[in-house]
Scaffold this motif. Structure first.
Motif, short mmCIF file in Angstrom:
data_model
loop_
_atom_site.label_atom_id
_atom_site.label_comp_id
_atom_site.label_asym_id
_atom_site.label_seq_id
_atom_site.Cartn_x
_atom_site.Cartn_y
_atom_site.Cartn_z
N ALA A 1 46.13 22.39 -36.00
CA ALA A 1 46.92 22.54 -34.79
C ALA A 1 48.10 23.46 -35.09
N ALA A 2 48.81 23.89 -34.06
CA ALA A 2 50.03 24.67 -34.25
C ALA A 2 51.12 23.75 -34.79
N THR A 3 51.80 24.18 -35.82
CA THR A 3 52.78 23.34 -36.50
C THR A 3 53.89 22.86 -35.57
N SER A 4 54.51 23.76 -34.86
CA SER A 4 55.64 23.37 -34.00
C SER A 4 55.19 22.46 -32.86
N SER A 5 54.02 22.73 -32.32
CA SER A 5 53.52 21.89 -31.22
C SER A 5 53.20 20.49 -31.70
N LEU A 6 52.63 20.39 -32.89
CA LEU A 6 52.28 19.07 -33.43
C LEU A 6 53.55 18.27 -33.73
N ARG A 7 54.55 18.92 -34.25
CA ARG A 7 55.81 18.21 -34.49
C ARG A 7 56.38 17.68 -33.18
N ALA A 8 56.22 18.44 -32.12
CA ALA A 8 56.79 18.06 -30.82
C ALA A 8 56.12 16.82 -30.24
N LEU A 9 54.91 16.47 -30.73
CA LEU A 9 54.25 15.26 -30.25
C LEU A 9 54.95 14.00 -30.74
N ALA A 10 55.79 14.13 -31.77
CA ALA A 10 56.58 13.00 -32.28
C ALA A 10 55.71 11.80 -32.63
N LEU A 11 54.72 12.02 -33.49
CA LEU A 11 53.84 10.94 -33.90
C LEU A 11 54.62 9.88 -34.66
N ARG A 12 54.29 8.61 -34.39
CA ARG A 12 55.08 7.51 -34.96
C ARG A 12 54.32 6.66 -35.97
N HIS B 1 52.46 12.82 -42.38
CA HIS B 1 53.64 13.26 -41.65
C HIS B 1 54.64 13.94 -42.57
N ALA B 2 54.74 13.47 -43.81
CA ALA B 2 55.63 14.14 -44.77
C ALA B 2 55.15 15.57 -45.00
N GLY B 3 53.83 15.76 -45.04
CA GLY B 3 53.29 17.10 -45.18
C GLY B 3 53.58 17.96 -43.97
N LEU B 4 53.46 17.37 -42.78
CA LEU B 4 53.77 18.10 -41.56
C LEU B 4 55.22 18.56 -41.55
N GLU B 5 56.12 17.70 -41.99
CA GLU B 5 57.53 18.04 -42.02
C GLU B 5 57.82 19.16 -43.02
N ALA B 6 56.99 19.25 -44.07
CA ALA B 6 57.20 20.28 -45.08
C ALA B 6 56.55 21.61 -44.71
N ALA B 7 55.69 21.61 -43.72
CA ALA B 7 54.95 22.82 -43.35
C ALA B 7 55.85 23.82 -42.63
N ASP B 8 55.62 25.11 -42.89
CA ASP B 8 56.35 26.14 -42.15
C ASP B 8 55.45 27.30 -41.73
N ALA B 9 54.15 27.21 -41.97
CA ALA B 9 53.21 28.22 -41.50
C ALA B 9 52.97 28.02 -39.99
N PRO B 10 52.47 29.01 -39.28
CA PRO B 10 52.21 28.86 -37.84
C PRO B 10 51.25 27.71 -37.53
N LEU B 11 50.23 27.54 -38.38
CA LEU B 11 49.26 26.46 -38.18
C LEU B 11 49.35 25.47 -39.32
N VAL B 12 49.06 24.20 -39.01
CA VAL B 12 49.00 23.17 -40.04
C VAL B 12 47.65 22.48 -39.94
N ALA B 13 47.05 22.25 -41.10
CA ALA B 13 45.76 21.58 -41.18
C ALA B 13 45.89 20.33 -42.04
N PHE B 14 44.96 19.42 -41.85
CA PHE B 14 44.93 18.19 -42.64
C PHE B 14 43.53 18.02 -43.21
N CYS B 15 43.46 17.49 -44.42
CA CYS B 15 42.16 17.32 -45.06
C CYS B 15 42.32 16.28 -46.17
#
Length: 222
Positions: free
Chosen positions: A151-162, A67-81
């Motif tokens: 996934a799309a970065t902004s859409s994934l942030r909007a899911l508000a994962l906890r 999630h820290a990585g997601l918060e730091a992302a600013d590209a249109p898409l975000v990937a995890f690996c």
């Protein structure tokens, strides 16, 4: 250098031996965000020297780092690996293609072991049970809940994962399905990791991950 199309989040705990290969496999248009989750080796320095953005997340746990990585992302898409060289970042364009074509909102990498020792039996069986359970819950047949996904970065942030532990990848899928996202799987090669696994490489780690995911299932049912 043009802006990245994909920000690749790499949760990292003592992966200095694997990072040179992983970061050397980045395709054009992909920026690496290495999230140091309490490493005691030189992972952060190695990642920084190889051009990655390094984020420090002191709270231990896969979900906290991801999630820290997601918060730091600013590209249109975000990937995890995973950062352990078990998965090849060079495969990311194939995973991103369904999103770019407007055919999916979340793409999961279905792991295909390259050797018999790449995926321990206890971990493979646990994943099979979990994938079957998720499939029944969301009405979409999934065969793997592996760590490589886009996934799309902004859409994934909007899911508000906890979740901030091992249940983070599962919560992502459950919340995405609940939001009506189209979820697709794309086969990816899965090789033996570099170094010792902290989770699925041990029975204890697998049991802990199962407990975390069971908690996420229970919370999703409320």
């Amino acid at each position: 250098m043009p802006p990245a199309h994909i920000d690749l989040v790499l949760p990292c705990l003592d992966e200095e031996g694997a990072l040179p290969w992983v970061l050397g496999r980045l395709p054009d248009g992909v920026r690496a965000i290495v999230v140091d989750n309490g490493s005691t080796d030189d992972s952060a320095a190695v990642a920084r020297d190889l051009g990655a953005l390094v984020v420090t997340e002191p709270r231990r746990g896969f979900g906290a780092a991801a999630h820290a990585g997601l918060e730091a992302a600013d590209a249109p898409l975000v990937a995890f690996c995973d950062a352990d060289a078990s998965l090849d970042p060079a495969e990311l364009p194939r995973l991103a293609a369904p999103l770019d074509r407007g055919e999916a909102e979340l793409v999961l990498g279905r792991r295909r072991p390259t050797t018999s020792g790449a995926w321990p039996l206890h971990a493979r069986l646990a994943n099979r049970v979990l994938a079957s359970r998720v499939s029944r819950r969301i009405g979409i047949r999934l065969r793997d809940l592996g760590p490589m996904r886009v996934a799309a970065t902004s859409s994934l942030r909007a899911l508000a994962l906890r979740d901030r532990r091992s249940g983070y990848p599962l919560e992502m899928v459950l919340r995405a399905a609940a939001a009506g996202w189209r979820i697709r799987e794309v086969d990816v090669a899965y090789a033996p990791r570099v170094g010792r696994s902290k989770v699925t490489g041990t029975v204890r780690g697998t049991i802990t991950a199962i407990a975390d995911m069971s908690r996420v299932f229970a919370e999703a049912s409320k």
